[in-house]
Motif scaffolding. Sequence first.
Motif, mmCIF file in Angstrom:
data_model
loop_
_atom_site.group_PDB
_atom_site.id
_atom_site.type_symbol
_atom_site.label_atom_id
_atom_site.label_comp_id
_atom_site.label_asym_id
_atom_site.label_seq_id
_atom_site.Cartn_x
_atom_site.Cartn_y
_atom_site.Cartn_z
ATOM 1 N N UNK A 33 38.057 50.570 32.956
ATOM 2 C CA UNK A 33 38.121 49.127 33.198
ATOM 3 C C UNK A 33 38.269 48.854 34.679
ATOM 4 N N UNK A 34 37.343 48.085 35.228
ATOM 5 C CA UNK A 34 37.397 47.720 36.644
ATOM 6 C C UNK A 34 38.576 46.787 36.894
ATOM 7 N N UNK A 35 39.128 46.838 38.089
ATOM 8 C CA UNK A 35 40.137 45.833 38.452
ATOM 9 C C UNK A 35 39.485 44.445 38.470
ATOM 10 N N UNK A 36 40.252 43.417 38.186
ATOM 11 C CA UNK A 36 39.741 42.043 38.237
ATOM 12 C C UNK A 36 39.226 41.730 39.644
ATOM 13 N N UNK A 40 36.289 39.146 41.472
ATOM 14 C CA UNK A 40 36.597 38.283 42.623
ATOM 15 C C UNK A 40 35.690 38.600 43.804
ATOM 16 N N UNK A 41 35.406 39.893 44.008
ATOM 17 C CA UNK A 41 34.533 40.299 45.109
ATOM 18 C C UNK A 41 33.110 39.774 44.905
ATOM 19 N N UNK A 42 32.599 39.877 43.688
ATOM 20 C CA UNK A 42 31.244 39.398 43.387
ATOM 21 C C UNK A 42 31.157 37.898 43.658
ATOM 22 N N UNK A 67 43.228 38.311 34.661
ATOM 23 C CA UNK A 67 43.887 38.282 35.977
ATOM 24 C C UNK A 67 45.361 38.653 35.834
ATOM 25 N N UNK A 68 45.986 38.197 34.762
ATOM 26 C CA UNK A 68 47.401 38.524 34.526
ATOM 27 C C UNK A 68 47.571 40.008 34.223
ATOM 28 N N UNK A 69 46.611 40.580 33.521
ATOM 29 C CA UNK A 69 46.655 42.002 33.159
ATOM 30 C C UNK A 69 46.265 42.875 34.354
ATOM 31 N N UNK A 70 45.277 42.411 35.125
ATOM 32 C CA UNK A 70 44.862 43.128 36.333
ATOM 33 C C UNK A 70 43.578 43.918 36.201
ATOM 34 N N UNK A 71 43.146 44.171 34.957
ATOM 35 C CA UNK A 71 41.906 44.934 34.778
ATOM 36 C C UNK A 71 41.033 44.282 33.709
ATOM 37 N N UNK A 72 39.764 44.608 33.790
ATOM 38 C CA UNK A 72 38.805 44.196 32.771
ATOM 39 C C UNK A 72 38.792 45.244 31.663
ATOM 40 N N UNK A 73 38.273 44.880 30.516
ATOM 41 C CA UNK A 73 38.058 45.875 29.468
ATOM 42 C C UNK A 73 36.836 46.706 29.849
ATOM 43 N N UNK A 74 36.617 47.790 29.135
ATOM 44 C CA UNK A 74 35.430 48.612 29.421
ATOM 45 C C UNK A 74 34.152 47.816 29.149
ATOM 46 N N UNK A 75 34.149 46.982 28.118
ATOM 47 C CA UNK A 75 32.955 46.175 27.810
ATOM 48 C C UNK A 75 32.685 45.160 28.913
#
Length: 142
Positions: A33-36, A40-42, A67-75
């Motif tokens: 899972x990428x960081x959120x 934000x960068x995109x 954003x609260x969790x800090x990461x995206x899911x793998x999907x």
Amino acid sequence: MTTIRAVDVVGGPEVIGAPLDSARAIIAAVRRGFPVAAVEHVIASGRMTLAEIDEVVLPRKTLSHRRKIGTLTSEQSDRLVRAARVIAEAEETFGSQEKAGRWLRRPTEALGGEKPIALLDTSEGAAEVETLLGRIAHGIAA
């Protein structure tokens, strides 16, 4: 090679927090899972708007929760890297971020009158856009 360039679209190893110098490394990062911060960068780089992220990667409400969790899911990470790969290919084909952005947002007859960026919400749609970019890059009538 386009997948490696896609890493730059999402902020590179600095944003992802891991070296991303091979397809295997990218796959592992997507699975974690990428960081959120990658989303934000995109957005900050002007490659996608919040509305486009909402349509292609994840809904705004979900983004707020992530954003609260800090990461995206793998999907979600997979959808983001898919969009980034197509954006990177468009930038290479058209020679600049600005020209690629204009093309991605303009309805295209070769895609049934749809905007290429709107098709990035599915793997089949992204494949159609990539095929068209390949034809354009090789001078084949689109």
